[in-house]
Enzyme design. Structure first.
Site, short mmCIF file in Angstrom:
data_model
loop_
_atom_site.label_atom_id
_atom_site.label_comp_id
_atom_site.label_asym_id
_atom_site.label_seq_id
_atom_site.Cartn_x
_atom_site.Cartn_y
_atom_site.Cartn_z
CG ASP A 59 -1.94 -1.06 1.26
OD1 ASP A 59 -2.22 -1.62 0.19
OD2 ASP A 59 -2.46 -1.35 2.35
CD GLU A 60 0.21 7.04 -2.15
OE1 GLU A 60 0.70 8.17 -2.33
OE2 GLU A 60 -0.96 6.74 -2.50
#
Length: 213
Positions: A59-60
């Protein structure tokens, strides 16, 4: 250009087939849509190596270990390792409150919350996928719990939703932490360790990136 990109990639290991990179929080794993979403670990690796191929994603908001293939064949072989769950993964996280117990397993199916994507929800309908997370308490720190998390499946947002389902969201999670505020510095989730059989030499390899929080 390569020298600039090199300074923007923390490479922990590199050979002719792949690189192990310590991704900072709030950095995309692969480019998104639009020029403003081009900057990512994969794009930086392409600038540095000439070509690069995604193997998996974080995930970012999550920091930690991510693998980037240098060849299509390496990507193909590592895809198989992940698909067959032959890659051992371990994360570290800081949760709100005191999670009771020493160890546990969360087995709750997940699917995308389509009206609110990319959020995921626990659901048992036909579109849901079995999701399993093992957790182990490392210790309490004031009103938080530091945990070791091992995902047996690799669903999107799995660790984040499973911890929320226990009533102890990961601190700094803008999607699942009810106490989140914009003042939280980051999501306190880190991909700490990766172990797998090297796709070409067959040697068992292990990598770790120190937890930054």
């Amino acid at each position: 250009m390569p020298s600039v990109e090199l300074s923007r990639l923390e490479i922990l290991y590199e050979d002719e087939w792949f690189a192990v990179i310590n991704k900072p929080a709030n950095c995309l794993s692969v480019p998104g849509r639009g020029a403003d979403k081009l900057d990512s670990i994969l794009h930086r690796a392409e600038c540095l190596f000439g070509q690069a191929f995604a193997i998996h994603r974080l995930d970012e908001a999550t920091s930690g270990l991510i693998l980037v293939a240098k060849t299509h064949e390496c990507q193909k072989r590592m895809y198989a390792h992940f698909r067959e769950r032959e890659v051992q993964k371990e994360y570290r996280a800081l949760l709100r409150g005191h999670l009771l117990g020493e160890t546990g397993e969360v087995r709750k199916p997940l699917r995308c919350d389509w009206p609110n994507r990319p959020r995921q929800i626990i659901c048992t309908d036909e579109w849901s996928k079995d999701s399993i997370t093992y957790w182990e308490k490392i210790g309490y720190e004031n009103n938080t719990t530091r945990v070791r998390l091992v995902p047996f499946t690799g669903r999107s947002h799995q660790l984040r939703v499973h911890m929320q389902s226990l009533g102890h969201s990961i601190i700094g999670d803008e999607f699942y932490d009810p106490e989140y505020t914009p003042n939280d510095p980051r999501l306190l989730l880190h991909a700490y360790r990766l172990e797998f059989r090297h796709p070409f030499t067959q040697a068992w390899v292990a990598f770790a990136a120190a937890c930054p929080f």
